[in-house]
Design a protein around this motif. Structure first.
Motif, PDB file in Angstrom:
ATOM      1  N   SER A 177       0.813  -1.224   0.000  1.00  0.00           N
ATOM      2  CA  SER A 177       0.000   0.000   0.000  1.00  0.00           C
ATOM      3  C   SER A 177       0.843   1.269   0.000  1.00  0.00           C
ATOM      4  CB  SER A 177      -0.942   0.011   1.210  1.00  0.00           C
ATOM      5  OG  SER A 177      -0.183  -0.021   2.391  1.00  0.00           O
ATOM      6  N   PHE A 178       2.104   1.179   0.481  1.00  0.00           N
ATOM      7  CA  PHE A 178       2.945   2.383   0.543  1.00  0.00           C
ATOM      8  C   PHE A 178       3.693   2.624  -0.767  1.00  0.00           C
ATOM      9  CE2 PHE A 178       5.506  -1.198   1.779  1.00  0.00           C
ATOM     10  CZ  PHE A 178       6.734  -0.963   1.178  1.00  0.00           C
ATOM     11  N   THR A 179       3.521   1.707  -1.737  1.00  0.00           N
ATOM     12  CA  THR A 179       4.193   1.887  -3.029  1.00  0.00           C
ATOM     13  C   THR A 179       3.246   2.597  -3.998  1.00  0.00           C
ATOM     14  OG1 THR A 179       3.436  -0.168  -4.069  1.00  0.00           O
ATOM     15  CG2 THR A 179       5.359  -0.339  -2.636  1.00  0.00           C
ATOM     16  N   VAL A 180       3.763   3.024  -5.146  1.00  0.00           N
ATOM     17  CA  VAL A 180       2.886   3.751  -6.079  1.00  0.00           C
ATOM     18  C   VAL A 180       2.062   2.793  -6.942  1.00  0.00           C
ATOM     19  CG1 VAL A 180       4.297   5.838  -6.194  1.00  0.00           C
ATOM     20  CG2 VAL A 180       4.743   3.968  -7.802  1.00  0.00           C
ATOM     21  N   ALA A 206      -2.699  -5.104  -8.742  1.00  0.00           N
ATOM     22  CA  ALA A 206      -2.797  -5.564 -10.134  1.00  0.00           C
ATOM     23  C   ALA A 206      -1.566  -5.105 -10.918  1.00  0.00           C
ATOM     24  CB  ALA A 206      -4.071  -5.025 -10.773  1.00  0.00           C
ATOM     25  N   GLN A 207      -1.135  -3.867 -10.670  1.00  0.00           N
ATOM     26  CA  GLN A 207       0.053  -3.358 -11.384  1.00  0.00           C
ATOM     27  C   GLN A 207       1.314  -4.111 -10.967  1.00  0.00           C
ATOM     28  OE1 GLN A 207      -0.677   0.636 -10.063  1.00  0.00           O
ATOM     29  NE2 GLN A 207      -1.484   1.282 -12.049  1.00  0.00           N
ATOM     30  N   TRP A 208       1.403  -4.416  -9.654  1.00  0.00           N
ATOM     31  CA  TRP A 208       2.561  -5.185  -9.181  1.00  0.00           C
ATOM     32  C   TRP A 208       2.589  -6.567  -9.810  1.00  0.00           C
ATOM     33  CZ3 TRP A 208       7.129  -4.815  -7.294  1.00  0.00           C
ATOM     34  CH2 TRP A 208       7.487  -3.718  -6.492  1.00  0.00           C
ATOM     35  N   SER A 209       1.432  -7.252  -9.833  1.00  0.00           N
ATOM     36  CA  SER A 209       1.455  -8.616 -10.362  1.00  0.00           C
ATOM     37  C   SER A 209       1.738  -8.596 -11.858  1.00  0.00           C
ATOM     38  CB  SER A 209       0.202  -9.414 -10.011  1.00  0.00           C
ATOM     39  OG  SER A 209      -0.914  -8.800 -10.530  1.00  0.00           O
ATOM     40  N   ALA A 210       1.276  -7.559 -12.565  1.00  0.00           N
ATOM     41  CA  ALA A 210       1.585  -7.465 -13.999  1.00  0.00           C
ATOM     42  C   ALA A 210       3.082  -7.230 -14.199  1.00  0.00           C
ATOM     43  CB  ALA A 210       0.769  -6.339 -14.636  1.00  0.00           C
ATOM     44  N   ALA A 211       3.671  -6.354 -13.372  1.00  0.00           N
ATOM     45  CA  ALA A 211       5.102  -6.066 -13.507  1.00  0.00           C
ATOM     46  C   ALA A 211       5.937  -7.313 -13.192  1.00  0.00           C
ATOM     47  CB  ALA A 211       5.488  -4.924 -12.570  1.00  0.00           C
ATOM     48  N   ARG A 264      -4.241  -3.694  -2.109  1.00  0.00           N
ATOM     49  CA  ARG A 264      -3.054  -3.247  -1.372  1.00  0.00           C
ATOM     50  C   ARG A 264      -2.117  -4.381  -0.964  1.00  0.00           C
ATOM     51  NH1 ARG A 264      -7.513  -1.728   0.534  1.00  0.00           N
ATOM     52  NH2 ARG A 264      -7.317  -3.070   2.315  1.00  0.00           N
ATOM     53  N   SER A 265      -2.437  -5.597  -1.380  1.00  0.00           N
ATOM     54  CA  SER A 265      -1.560  -6.698  -0.943  1.00  0.00           C
ATOM     55  C   SER A 265      -1.350  -7.732  -2.052  1.00  0.00           C
ATOM     56  CB  SER A 265      -2.139  -7.366   0.310  1.00  0.00           C
ATOM     57  OG  SER A 265      -3.304  -8.081  -0.010  1.00  0.00           O
ATOM     58  N   LEU A 266      -0.239  -8.438  -1.930  1.00  0.00           N
ATOM     59  CA  LEU A 266       0.070  -9.527  -2.865  1.00  0.00           C
ATOM     60  C   LEU A 266       0.213 -10.803  -2.060  1.00  0.00           C
ATOM     61  CD1 LEU A 266       2.970  -7.994  -5.020  1.00  0.00           C
ATOM     62  CD2 LEU A 266       0.568  -8.197  -5.680  1.00  0.00           C
ATOM     63  N   ARG A 267      -0.175 -11.926  -2.674  1.00  0.00           N
ATOM     64  CA  ARG A 267      -0.008 -13.214  -1.994  1.00  0.00           C
ATOM     65  C   ARG A 267       0.979 -14.082  -2.770  1.00  0.00           C
ATOM     66  NH1 ARG A 267      -4.310 -18.162  -1.573  1.00  0.00           N
ATOM     67  NH2 ARG A 267      -3.564 -18.368  -3.716  1.00  0.00           N
ATOM     68  N   GLN A 316      12.138  -4.461  -9.584  1.00  0.00           N
ATOM     69  CA  GLN A 316      10.902  -3.695  -9.783  1.00  0.00           C
ATOM     70  C   GLN A 316      10.730  -2.635  -8.704  1.00  0.00           C
ATOM     71  OE1 GLN A 316       8.756  -3.745 -12.278  1.00  0.00           O
ATOM     72  NE2 GLN A 316      10.065  -5.244 -13.291  1.00  0.00           N
ATOM     73  N   PHE A 317      11.130  -2.992  -7.492  1.00  0.00           N
ATOM     74  CA  PHE A 317      10.960  -2.089  -6.346  1.00  0.00           C
ATOM     75  C   PHE A 317      11.794  -0.825  -6.551  1.00  0.00           C
ATOM     76  CE2 PHE A 317      11.348  -0.761  -1.894  1.00  0.00           C
ATOM     77  CZ  PHE A 317      10.046  -0.903  -1.486  1.00  0.00           C
ATOM     78  N   LYS A 318      12.982  -1.005  -7.145  1.00  0.00           N
ATOM     79  CA  LYS A 318      13.877   0.142  -7.334  1.00  0.00           C
ATOM     80  C   LYS A 318      13.372   1.072  -8.423  1.00  0.00           C
ATOM     81  CE  LYS A 318      18.005  -2.283  -5.827  1.00  0.00           C
ATOM     82  NZ  LYS A 318      18.751  -3.412  -6.355  1.00  0.00           N
TER      83      LYS A 318
END
Ligand SMILES: Cc1ncc(COP(=O)(O)O)c(C=O)c1O
Length: 346
Positions: free
Chosen positions: A291-294, A298-303, A317-320, A342-344
């Motif tokens: 949740s603290f990332t931009v 859905a965007q995280w899992s796609a990336a 706000r969460s990934l499993r 990806q985080f960087k």
């Protein structure tokens, strides 16, 4: 691109060679009509391992939960559950839409229902109220991140229920993960519930199936409900055979999945401590807070998918991440490298 590292779920596990061999030579009786020897053997084994008198084989965890609710409630009354329960959030309302009961979602912590809220919620039958007809627990608790209910909590819930004459069902889709994490036989956990279901199709690697276990009278009541919802199968020995191999050979290795989950959580924590607390990881599920990332989930899992890592978006706000037999330290380290890259970029 390299092989996808699939951390979405443990249901992607493939049957072992021993399972495939057992499936080929399994008996071919009609389970729904005269019974099938292999299905009967799986049900008996499941019952013994959970310390119950009888078992009933079905195609899925969702169906075993639904049939348990039907058999316990006979389609009346209020079911109490922790608000993150899989039965409530992921089984498409079968509880009400099919089993015909209403429910109260109670607050909880790490999957354990808040005791005060539970005591307040239990209601007797009156002239104007059906009362509480069932209490459901879940261990390991998927939504809470694979947490294991403490035995003392389960004992408290069961004792309270017994005091009021209310049955208790436990959704144990990953029941053997809980047993391995607590380092106790499954029957030690199951003594605190009237019925329990578990899946052989998740970390235990069988292709299909779940078993509902309980008293003989309960299982006999459950049988026609299984048929009602379409769960009475025919030459089911073919798939039950893999379930037997799962119970006989795949439980001890679940500790490996718990270790890879801890490695993953420690690595994510090292990337940013806000992502997860490794101390909270008890089994094979790692839920992280993004949740603290931009990016949203859905965007995280796609990336991550672009980088060959498959994960499940939880809420936005969460990934499993779920570890399993096809995920070793190498896969974890590759996933961590991809996540870190990806985080960087954000
Ligand atoms: C806690 C829990 N209960 C029940 C189920 C349902 O199992 P199935 O997918 O076999 O219907 C799942 C599936 O992930 C689960 O995690």
């Amino acid at each position: 691109m390299n092989k996808i590292i699939d951390l979405r779920t443990d249901t992607v596990t493939q049957p072992t060679a021993a399972m495939l061999a057992a499936m080929q030579t399994a008996t071919q009786g009609d389970d729904s009509r005269d019974g099938d020897a292999t299905v009967i053997k799986l049900e008996a084994l499941a019952a013994t391992m959970t310390g119950k008198a009888a078992g009933l084989y079905m195609p899925s965890g969702t169906m075993t939960n639904l049939v348990a609710v039907l058999a316990h409630t006979s389609r009346a009354g209020e079911v109490l559950l922790e608000r993150g329960a899989h039965i409530l959030n992921n089984e498409l309302g079968g509880l009400s839409a099919v089993a015909g009961v209403y429910y109260k979602a109670l607050p909880g912590s790490r999957g354990a229902i808040d005791e005060t809220a539970l005591r307040e919620a239990v209601r007797p039958m009156t002239r104007n109220n059906f009362g509480t007809s069932l209490i459901c627990m879940e261990t390991t608790h998927n939504g809470a991140g694979g947490t294991v209910l403490p035995l003392a909590h389960m004992k408290m819930v069961h004792a309270l229920a017994q005091q009021h004459g209310i049955p208790v069902h436990t959704d144990g889709a990953r029941f053997f993960n809980a047993a391995v994490a607590l380092d106790v036989p499954a029957s030690t956990i199951a003594q605190h519930t009237d019925s329990v279901c578990f899946c052989v199709s998740k970390g235990l690697s069988a292709p299909v199936g779940s078993v509902l276990c309980g008293s003989s009278a309960f299982i006999e009541r459950a049988r026609p409900f299984r048929r009602m919802v379409g769960g009475a199968m025919r030459q089911a020995g073919s798939i039950a055979a893999a379930g037997i191999v799962a119970l006989e050979t795949m439980i001890d290795r679940l500790k490996d999945d718990h270790a890879t989950a801890r490695r993953l959580a420690a690595g994510l924590h090292a990337i940013d401590p806000r992502l997860c607390d490794p101390a909270g990881i008890q089994t094979n599920i790692v839920r992280i807070d993004i949740s603290f990332t931009v990016r949203n989930a859905a965007q995280w899992s796609a990336a991550l998918a672009q980088a060959g890592i498959a994960v499940s978006p939880g809420d936005s706000r969460s990934l499993r991440f779920v570890t399993h037999r096809h995920i070793g330290n190498n896969e974890i380290d590759q996933a961590l490298t991809a996540f870190s890259t990806q985080f960087k970029t954000i």
